[in-house]
Scaffold this motif. Structure first.
Motif, mmCIF file in Angstrom:
data_model
loop_
_atom_site.group_PDB
_atom_site.id
_atom_site.type_symbol
_atom_site.label_atom_id
_atom_site.label_comp_id
_atom_site.label_asym_id
_atom_site.label_seq_id
_atom_site.Cartn_x
_atom_site.Cartn_y
_atom_site.Cartn_z
ATOM 1 N N UNK A 74 0.831 -1.205 0.000
ATOM 2 C CA UNK A 74 0.000 0.000 0.000
ATOM 3 C C UNK A 74 0.863 1.252 0.000
ATOM 4 N N UNK A 75 1.903 1.274 0.824
ATOM 5 C CA UNK A 75 2.786 2.438 0.889
ATOM 6 C C UNK A 75 3.542 2.637 -0.425
ATOM 7 N N UNK A 76 3.983 1.536 -1.045
ATOM 8 C CA UNK A 76 4.661 1.629 -2.341
ATOM 9 C C UNK A 76 3.715 2.188 -3.395
ATOM 10 N N UNK A 77 2.450 1.773 -3.364
ATOM 11 C CA UNK A 77 1.450 2.296 -4.298
ATOM 12 C C UNK A 77 1.238 3.787 -4.119
ATOM 13 N N UNK A 78 1.210 4.241 -2.873
ATOM 14 C CA UNK A 78 1.054 5.672 -2.604
ATOM 15 C C UNK A 78 2.242 6.454 -3.155
ATOM 16 N N UNK A 79 3.453 5.914 -2.971
ATOM 17 C CA UNK A 79 4.646 6.587 -3.490
ATOM 18 C C UNK A 79 4.623 6.665 -5.009
ATOM 19 N N UNK A 80 4.213 5.592 -5.661
ATOM 20 C CA UNK A 80 4.133 5.590 -7.126
ATOM 21 C C UNK A 80 3.104 6.601 -7.614
ATOM 22 N N UNK A 81 1.977 6.680 -6.925
ATOM 23 C CA UNK A 81 0.935 7.634 -7.316
ATOM 24 C C UNK A 81 1.430 9.069 -7.158
ATOM 25 N N UNK A 82 2.133 9.356 -6.064
ATOM 26 C CA UNK A 82 2.687 10.703 -5.862
ATOM 27 C C UNK A 82 3.727 11.028 -6.926
ATOM 28 N N UNK A 83 4.574 10.049 -7.262
ATOM 29 C CA UNK A 83 5.597 10.264 -8.290
ATOM 30 C C UNK A 83 4.946 10.509 -9.648
ATOM 31 N N UNK A 85 2.004 11.755 -10.197
ATOM 32 C CA UNK A 85 1.395 13.085 -10.146
ATOM 33 C C UNK A 85 2.456 14.170 -10.286
ATOM 34 N N UNK A 86 3.571 13.963 -9.646
ATOM 35 C CA UNK A 86 4.628 14.976 -9.643
ATOM 36 C C UNK A 86 5.411 15.010 -10.953
ATOM 37 N N UNK A 87 5.751 13.849 -11.486
ATOM 38 C CA UNK A 87 6.641 13.770 -12.642
ATOM 39 C C UNK A 87 5.946 13.337 -13.928
#
Length: 91
Positions: A74-83, A85-87
């Motif tokens: 779940x935490x890895x998925x959140x990081x991928x989603x933020x990345x 969105x950002x990049x």
């Protein structure tokens, strides 16, 4: 370089020695400015990685929390989603 240092506390399953060592390597690279040290600095560089890893493992073992452990996927998925969105979607 420092983006590779991840939060290691309060996960299920618990952090591994390899994850602690990888974070320690990134930390030593960041503060030393070396991706790979010269032969003259190699022993000091490697000793610093081992020292940081040992102290980090001791810290992680001694921390306490009442919060439920976080799920790695779940935490890895959140990081991928933020990345993404950002990049952008190709991140």
């Amino acid at each position: 370089m420092c983006r590779n240092i991840k939060n290691l506390f309060n996960f299920e399953p618990p952090v591994t020695d390899e994850e602690i060592r990888n974070a320690s390597l990134q930390f030593v690279r960041k503060i030393s400015g070396f991706n790979r040290p010269s032969k003259a600095n190699e022993a000091a560089f490697n000793a610093a990685i081992e020292d940081v890893a040992r102290v980090s493992a001791r810290l992680l073992r001694s921390l306490e929390t009442t919060a439920p452990a976080k799920n790695r996927e779940e935490e890895a998925g959140k990081l991928k989603a933020r990345a993404a969105e950002r990049f952008g979607a190709g991140a």
